[in-house]
Motif scaffolding. Structure first.
Motif, PDB file in Angstrom:
ATOM      1  N   SER A 254       0.831  -1.491   0.242  1.00 48.23           N
ATOM      2  CA  SER A 254       0.224   0.078   0.231  1.00 48.23           C
ATOM      3  C   SER A 254       0.876   1.198   0.610  1.00 48.23           C
ATOM      4  O   SER A 254       1.743   1.522   0.415  1.00 48.23           O
ATOM      5  CB  SER A 254      -0.805   0.285   1.487  1.00 48.23           C
ATOM      6  N   ALA A 255       0.375   2.254  -0.694  1.00 49.22           N
ATOM      7  CA  ALA A 255       0.830   3.214  -0.657  1.00 49.22           C
ATOM      8  C   ALA A 255      -0.152   4.994  -0.676  1.00 49.22           C
ATOM      9  O   ALA A 255      -1.459   4.206  -0.483  1.00 49.22           O
ATOM     10  CB  ALA A 255       2.180   3.612  -2.313  1.00 49.22           C
ATOM     11  N   SER A 256       0.244   5.805  -1.030  1.00 44.64           N
ATOM     12  CA  SER A 256      -1.275   7.123  -1.265  1.00 44.64           C
ATOM     13  C   SER A 256       0.259   8.485  -1.730  1.00 44.64           C
ATOM     14  O   SER A 256       1.387   7.864  -2.526  1.00 44.64           O
ATOM     15  CB  SER A 256      -0.360   7.428   0.472  1.00 44.64           C
ATOM     16  N   ALA A 261      -4.260  12.398   0.028  1.00 46.01           N
ATOM     17  CA  ALA A 261      -4.014  12.740   1.528  1.00 46.01           C
ATOM     18  C   ALA A 261      -4.371  14.519   0.841  1.00 46.01           C
ATOM     19  O   ALA A 261      -5.068  14.288   2.421  1.00 46.01           O
ATOM     20  CB  ALA A 261      -2.220  13.014   0.995  1.00 46.01           C
ATOM     21  N   ILE A 262      -4.666  14.789  -0.078  1.00 44.57           N
ATOM     22  CA  ILE A 262      -5.117  16.068  -0.357  1.00 44.57           C
ATOM     23  C   ILE A 262      -6.846  15.664   0.710  1.00 44.57           C
ATOM     24  O   ILE A 262      -7.187  16.913   1.664  1.00 44.57           O
ATOM     25  CB  ILE A 262      -5.059  16.794  -1.515  1.00 44.57           C
ATOM     26  N   THR A 263      -7.308  14.913  -0.425  1.00 44.50           N
ATOM     27  CA  THR A 263      -9.011  14.340  -0.392  1.00 44.50           C
ATOM     28  C   THR A 263      -9.167  13.960   1.239  1.00 44.50           C
ATOM     29  O   THR A 263     -10.245  14.468   1.615  1.00 44.50           O
ATOM     30  CB  THR A 263      -9.126  13.580  -1.675  1.00 44.50           C
ATOM     31  N   LEU A 264      -8.600  12.917   1.656  1.00 45.39           N
ATOM     32  CA  LEU A 264      -8.585  12.782   2.912  1.00 45.39           C
ATOM     33  C   LEU A 264      -8.451  13.398   4.309  1.00 45.39           C
ATOM     34  O   LEU A 264      -8.869  13.525   5.211  1.00 45.39           O
ATOM     35  CB  LEU A 264      -7.552  11.448   3.599  1.00 45.39           C
ATOM     36  N   ALA A 278      -0.161  22.300   5.399  1.00 45.75           N
ATOM     37  CA  ALA A 278       0.564  22.224   3.977  1.00 45.75           C
ATOM     38  C   ALA A 278       0.304  21.525   3.189  1.00 45.75           C
ATOM     39  O   ALA A 278       0.858  20.637   2.793  1.00 45.75           O
ATOM     40  CB  ALA A 278       1.024  20.856   5.821  1.00 45.75           C
ATOM     41  N   LEU A 279      -1.251  20.960   3.136  1.00 44.76           N
ATOM     42  CA  LEU A 279      -2.149  20.368   1.707  1.00 44.76           C
ATOM     43  C   LEU A 279      -1.984  21.628   0.975  1.00 44.76           C
ATOM     44  O   LEU A 279      -1.855  20.431  -0.187  1.00 44.76           O
ATOM     45  CB  LEU A 279      -3.422  19.915   2.793  1.00 44.76           C
ATOM     46  N   TRP A 280      -2.052  22.645   1.539  1.00 41.56           N
ATOM     47  CA  TRP A 280      -2.100  23.023   0.237  1.00 41.56           C
ATOM     48  C   TRP A 280      -0.831  23.794  -0.604  1.00 41.56           C
ATOM     49  O   TRP A 280      -0.707  23.630  -1.609  1.00 41.56           O
ATOM     50  CB  TRP A 280      -2.383  24.611   0.775  1.00 41.56           C
ATOM     51  N   SER A 281       0.414  23.072   0.688  1.00 37.19           N
ATOM     52  CA  SER A 281       1.570  23.281  -0.394  1.00 37.19           C
ATOM     53  C   SER A 281       1.263  21.423  -1.075  1.00 37.19           C
ATOM     54  O   SER A 281       2.431  21.459  -2.257  1.00 37.19           O
ATOM     55  CB  SER A 281       3.000  22.595   0.774  1.00 37.19           C
ATOM     56  N   LEU A 282       1.112  20.901  -0.448  1.00 35.97           N
ATOM     57  CA  LEU A 282       0.893  19.206  -1.347  1.00 35.97           C
ATOM     58  C   LEU A 282      -0.021  20.609  -2.533  1.00 35.97           C
ATOM     59  O   LEU A 282       0.415  19.487  -4.250  1.00 35.97           O
ATOM     60  CB  LEU A 282       0.479  18.347  -0.819  1.00 35.97           C
TER      61      LEU A 282
END
Length: 306
Positions: A254-256, A261-264, A278-282
């Motif tokens: 499993s990976a991501s 990561a953003i949607t979860l 940090a999510l906005w950085s992604l």
């Protein structure tokens, strides 16, 4: 005679005025549409950039720590924002999906345009267009119901992981690659093939020595656009990849991805917090990669024109 000329001139001017007005209205409407597009794109870039850069300039997270960190633990005693597992997952699934879909799409395009064009236009092209219209959640459900059990039965592990995500993405980007390759092969000048046949080349020699090398930049454009879509896909990959924030040691772990990561996590964060920024950085990384894909496509188009 003079009266007739005057009447004819006035009639011409009367007919010319509506055309001038229509042309003016069309120019203004087109300019407004372009202005709206430019403002919308600029607003998106500004909003994502301002939120994403706040992670470094406001919250003090280092750029190297975000891009090269291996742990993503925003809720720990010492918050860690390492996005390398997500970046690795996005790139690995996109590249593998392109490697699987590109040969299939190009071969399908060659079959539809060079071998059996009649059957290709009547049967295969509508099927490809239908495949392009299937929602991503359906691809994810098929991957979860079919691809994952098959991988689980053949290979060690639970079946979810990079391999399952790549297979699902390859099916999703296959219509994009096939359609662009078909258009490129159909636009090839007929004289090139006829000249090859006149020199005694067979059909297969003409295809892999004349047709494919000539249209290679356009074919690569389709592959890059397919990778761009695969890189930004969220739901289908999220359903079959496992969403585990670590770098896997095999294709069946499993990976991501960045989108997963953003949607979860985005709905579980507070606007303006370090985790949210940090999510906005992604998201900024995703946006930057989109621009990279666009520049690559433009480069290939210029090379094709030369």
């Amino acid at each position: 005679m003079n009266k007739k000329r005057v009447q004819t001139g006035s009639t011409t001017r009367a007919f010319a005025k509506p055309h001038v007005i229509e042309e003016w209205v069309g120019k203004v409407y087109t300019a407004l549409c372009i202005l709206v597009l430019v403002i919308t794109i600029g607003a998106i870039v500004y909003f994502v950039s301002s939120r994403g850069l706040a992670t470094f300039f406001v919250d003090g997270v280092s750029l190297g720590g975000l891009l090269g960190g291996l742990k993503w633990e925003p809720e720990g005693d010492i918050p860690l924002y390492g996005a390398l597992p997500f970046i690795f997952g996005s790139f690995s699934t996109s590249v593998l999906a392109a490697l699987m879909a590109a040969p299939l799409g190009m071969c399908a395009a060659v079959f539809m345009t060079q071998i059996m064009p009649g059957f290709g236009k009547k049967v295969l092209q509508p099927v490809i267009e239908l495949l392009a219209g299937i929602p991503s959640v359906v691809f994810g459900f098929v991957g979860l119901s079919v691809v994952v059990p098959v991988l689980r039965a053949i290979f060690p592990g639970q079946g979810i992981g990079i391999a399952a995500g790549s297979i699902v993405l390859s099916l999703m980007i296959l219509p994009t690659i096939t359609t662009i390759a078909t258009d490129a092969l159909a636009a090839l000048p007929r004289g090139l093939k006829e000249g090859s046949f006149a020199l005694g080349a067979t059909r297969w020699q003409t295809i892999y020595r004349i047709v494919l090398p000539t249209t290679l930049p356009s074919l690569l454009t389709g592959v890059v656009l397919g990778m761009s879509r695969a890189f930004g896909e969220a739901l289908a990959v999220q359903m079959v990849i496992g969403n585990s924030p670590h770098i896997p040691h095999s294709l069946f772990e499993s990976a991501s991805t960045l989108t997963s990561a953003i949607t979860l996590d985005m709905g579980n964060t507070v606007m303006g917090s370090t985790h949210n920024n940090a999510l906005w950085s992604l998201a900024l990384i995703l946006l930057s990669m989109t621009f990279v894909f666009v520049f690559v496509v433009r480069f290939l188009e210029r090379r094709n024109k030369r």
